[in-house]
Design a protein around this motif. Structure first.
Motif, short mmCIF file in Angstrom:
data_model
loop_
_atom_site.label_atom_id
_atom_site.label_comp_id
_atom_site.label_asym_id
_atom_site.label_seq_id
_atom_site.Cartn_x
_atom_site.Cartn_y
_atom_site.Cartn_z
N LEU A 117 -1.42 -41.28 -56.24
CA LEU A 117 0.03 -41.32 -56.09
C LEU A 117 0.72 -41.02 -57.42
O LEU A 117 1.70 -40.27 -57.47
N LYS A 118 0.22 -41.61 -58.48
CA LYS A 118 0.79 -41.38 -59.81
C LYS A 118 0.63 -39.91 -60.21
O LYS A 118 1.56 -39.31 -60.75
N LYS A 129 3.22 -37.83 -58.29
CA LYS A 129 4.55 -38.04 -58.85
C LYS A 129 4.69 -37.39 -60.22
O LYS A 129 5.69 -36.74 -60.50
N GLU A 162 7.19 -34.36 -61.24
CA GLU A 162 8.16 -34.61 -62.30
C GLU A 162 8.09 -33.55 -63.40
O GLU A 162 9.13 -33.11 -63.92
N HIS A 205 3.35 -43.14 -47.85
CA HIS A 205 3.65 -44.04 -48.96
C HIS A 205 5.15 -44.04 -49.22
O HIS A 205 5.75 -43.00 -49.54
N ARG A 206 5.73 -45.19 -49.08
CA ARG A 206 7.19 -45.35 -49.20
C ARG A 206 7.74 -44.80 -50.51
O ARG A 206 8.72 -44.07 -50.53
N LYS A 207 7.11 -45.13 -51.62
CA LYS A 207 7.63 -44.69 -52.92
C LYS A 207 7.62 -43.17 -53.04
O LYS A 207 8.56 -42.59 -53.59
N LEU A 208 6.57 -42.53 -52.54
CA LEU A 208 6.53 -41.07 -52.61
C LEU A 208 7.57 -40.46 -51.67
O LEU A 208 8.19 -39.46 -52.01
N ARG A 209 7.75 -41.04 -50.50
CA ARG A 209 8.79 -40.56 -49.58
C ARG A 209 10.15 -40.66 -50.24
O ARG A 209 10.97 -39.73 -50.16
N GLU A 210 10.41 -41.78 -50.90
CA GLU A 210 11.69 -41.97 -51.58
C GLU A 210 11.86 -40.96 -52.71
O GLU A 210 12.94 -40.37 -52.88
N CYS A 211 10.81 -40.76 -53.48
CA CYS A 211 10.85 -39.81 -54.60
C CYS A 211 11.10 -38.40 -54.07
O CYS A 211 11.94 -37.66 -54.61
N GLU A 245 14.74 -38.09 -52.96
CA GLU A 245 15.63 -37.96 -54.11
C GLU A 245 15.54 -36.56 -54.70
O GLU A 245 16.55 -35.98 -55.11
#
Length: 76
Positions: free
Chosen positions: A13-14, A17, A21, A60-66, A69
């Protein structure tokens, strides 16, 4: 074994991201320098990083959010 899998998932996941980025920041730098076609290409690569993960990003919620955005920032 479960802890190893959780650590491997967190690392993946990292990585996703971080790669997105990098391309996003390249796009911002190109846009700042008025290199619009290069900015668009970098922004598209950033989106492609997420799309290439398939279900990983969706699950994965955080990746969906990222990803959300990113889409809001780049394409609005």
């Amino acid at each position: 074994a479960q802890t190893d899998q959780a650590e491997a998932d967190a690392a993946k996941l990292k990585q996703i991201k971080d790669q997105a980025e990098i391309h996003f920041n390249e796009g911002l730098a190109a846009l700042k320098d008025n290199r619009r076609s290069q900015a668009r290409a970098s922004f598209d690569k950033s989106v492609d990083v997420f799309l290439a993960t398939g279900a990983i990003a969706q699950n994965h919620r955080k990746l969906r959010e990222c990803y959300g955005e990113l889409i809001e920032t780049v394409y609005r």
